[in-house]
Write an enzyme that holds these catalytic residues in place. Sequence first.
Site, PDB file in Angstrom:
ATOM      1  CD  GLU A 105      -3.021  -1.077   2.199  1.00 18.12           C
ATOM      2  OE1 GLU A 105      -2.558  -1.437   3.295  1.00 18.12           O
ATOM      3  OE2 GLU A 105      -4.200  -0.734   2.021  1.00 18.12           O
ATOM      4  CD  GLU A 125      -3.817  -6.062   3.589  1.00 20.90           C
ATOM      5  OE1 GLU A 125      -3.924  -6.724   2.527  1.00 20.90           O
ATOM      6  OE2 GLU A 125      -3.001  -5.129   3.725  1.00 20.90           O
TER       7      GLU A 125
END
Length: 699
Positions: A105, A125
């Site tokens: 990210e 995730e």
Amino acid sequence: MAGDVTYTVDGNVAVVTIDNPPVNAFGFDVRRGVIEAMDRAEADPAVTCVVLTGGGRTFSGGADITEFGKTPREPSLPDVNTRCETMNKPVVAAIHGFAFGGGLEVSLSCHGRIASADAKVALPEVKLGLIPGAGGTQRLPRLIGPEAALDVIVPGNPVAAPKALSVGILDRISEKDLLEDAKAFARDLAAGDMPSALRDREDKLEAARRDPSAFEAHAAALTKKTRGLEAPLACVRAVRMTLDTPFDEALVKERDIFIELMNGDQSKAQRHLFFAEREAGKVPGIGKDVRPRQVRKAAVIGAGTMGGGIAMALVNGGVPVTILEMNQEAIDRGMAVIRRNYDTSVKRGSISEEERDKRLGRLSTTTSYDDIADADLVIEAVFEEMSVKKVVFGTLDEVMKPGAVLASNTSYLDVDEIAQMTKRPSDVLGMHFFSPANVMKLLEIVRGKETAPDVVATALALGKQIGKVPVVVGVCHGFVGNRMLSARSAENEALLLEGASPSDVDKAFLDFGFSMGPFAMGDLAGLDIGWRNRKSLGQTAVIFDALCEEGRFGQKTGKGFYSYEDGPRDAKPDPWVEALIEEKAKELGVNRRSIDATEIIERTIYPMINEGARILEEGIALRPSDIDIVWINGYAFPIGKGGPMFWAEQAGLDHIVERLEYWHGRTGNPVFEPSVLLRKAAESGETLASAKAGKDDVA
Ligand code: NAI
């Protein structure tokens, strides 16, 4: 720089290096350090561009998951992203090793991404029951399009650098010196117009914004089998926001979804499993100083259901295998099944023809023990009969070279008794695979009384090499998994006699989160196996036996607890079975009544938890979390519930004990009699792990 970040300047390039071993997690000090370094680079007039990289083995493993569930400390990961993204000088992420989760990210907030050829990127995730919570669901679709982003985010699997380059996650691959190539890339960017940040790019979203139908269809296909998990669906919801929600608003909503999931039961369960799996690899007495023996070639005895699957698992993991059978006919039968399995994989596109041939090339067969004498490890998978196993181990003892590891895949039998057939019991252990052995992840490593530490270490290392999840257990009838399964099945027939139908029971299991109930599972596996077993032990089970006497063995005969007129996937309740159950109940004088799902779960899952506690008490399993790992990876226990022992603690151990006592009183079945450990933990309010530790102290 603050904390774990270093700042150096090479000519006009500032190099910001994250240095937080082992995986450069974005903990508080790293977040603060990166922001300070970016501020410094921006303020330095000599610097025109920045490279963000990781020290040591990797770029970054992502957020520091030990901070999950605690009060967040500012600056947050989104703050780091905003800082990189709003730099007025281009920032290039230089990725080696892996950029996972928050690591990827942050690199998406940079203006360019370059990686070494063997690097991997991922947003995993979902595997912790979460969505990427630091802009990943909004920036990745802007980089590679929303459908391609779903392919990365929903399964959460690693993407190798060449593939990441081809889909557009990476801009360049470095074949030689990553840092030098990254500096050159940063200088190139600085020489042109300032590249726009992903937040400002909408071009990849236009097609799906005009017509979202392809996106919706793709999302539906990807989430078809989520087994009741919320996170994959939440990933889709978050990515879909790129189609209609402004970037900043979507970031806030993405964070809200992330936090809601993080506080939910499923993510807690999945995080528990993440740590449990790592913990399972740590075995007292098997430290780093215990070196595993080398396994350069292996042998498997028996080419049946399990032997064939085990041989495939080994050759898939790169270990050459010789399969030994009783005669050529049995070899041909076994090899035909193996070839068919590989051909199916080729047809499905999961492996190439070349890969299939490579794997088959590692397989040889024989009927002579002389041909396996120099194998480093043998796994026996012959019939489940002590007398047969004893003969095999006696022969192995005579022929195998000194130092060979001798393993049995027995489901229930006493590994110590098997070991006594040899003059080298310290080389013997159980390696219990699950069917189909080339697919199922669990490997119970059964440590006998005399098994040497380096033999256990060998099985652990080999298990990991071939992609299994190994759990070390002790010797008892059925070890951890099958022993608990027996306890779970102990009331199945009573439930039917007292009023439940097979589909009532199976439905309760589906609603609990299992993908199959016990009766559908029995039909799939074949009811005749248990029937033969009962006959040999002189045991009976009125309904199960009556079905088998009618030739109803399950799917393979088209009829079992259900009928399968329209194929194995189409189980239909059968009035014949209903009538049989009623008749048997009448014969036995059992009054039938309506039985609800709560009762079904209490009479199946609770005894299994109780048996798990007994297993802990006896030291057969080292920790409650090991039992969870066994049930998640070997018996498809619902992942969102974290395994039976974790789930029991969430449900309340005092409640479990109270219900066990109730059913013990009503049925007299000893499976309900609460174990000492369960009672102790329930009374003291401790976890099972700490109650067990307390018990060990006393012992
Ligand atoms: P299977 O009946 O499919 O295969 C057994 C094979 O062993 C047969 O091909 C037979 O020809 C061969 N065999 C028998 N005696 C032999 C000998 N003396 N020398 C060489 N080969 C011999 O049985 P399956 O299901 O593969 O089970 C094998 C073992 O694995 C058993 O101990 C069983 O309890 C265990 N197991 C079975 C699981 C299952 O789901 N089927 C799961 C986990 C363990």
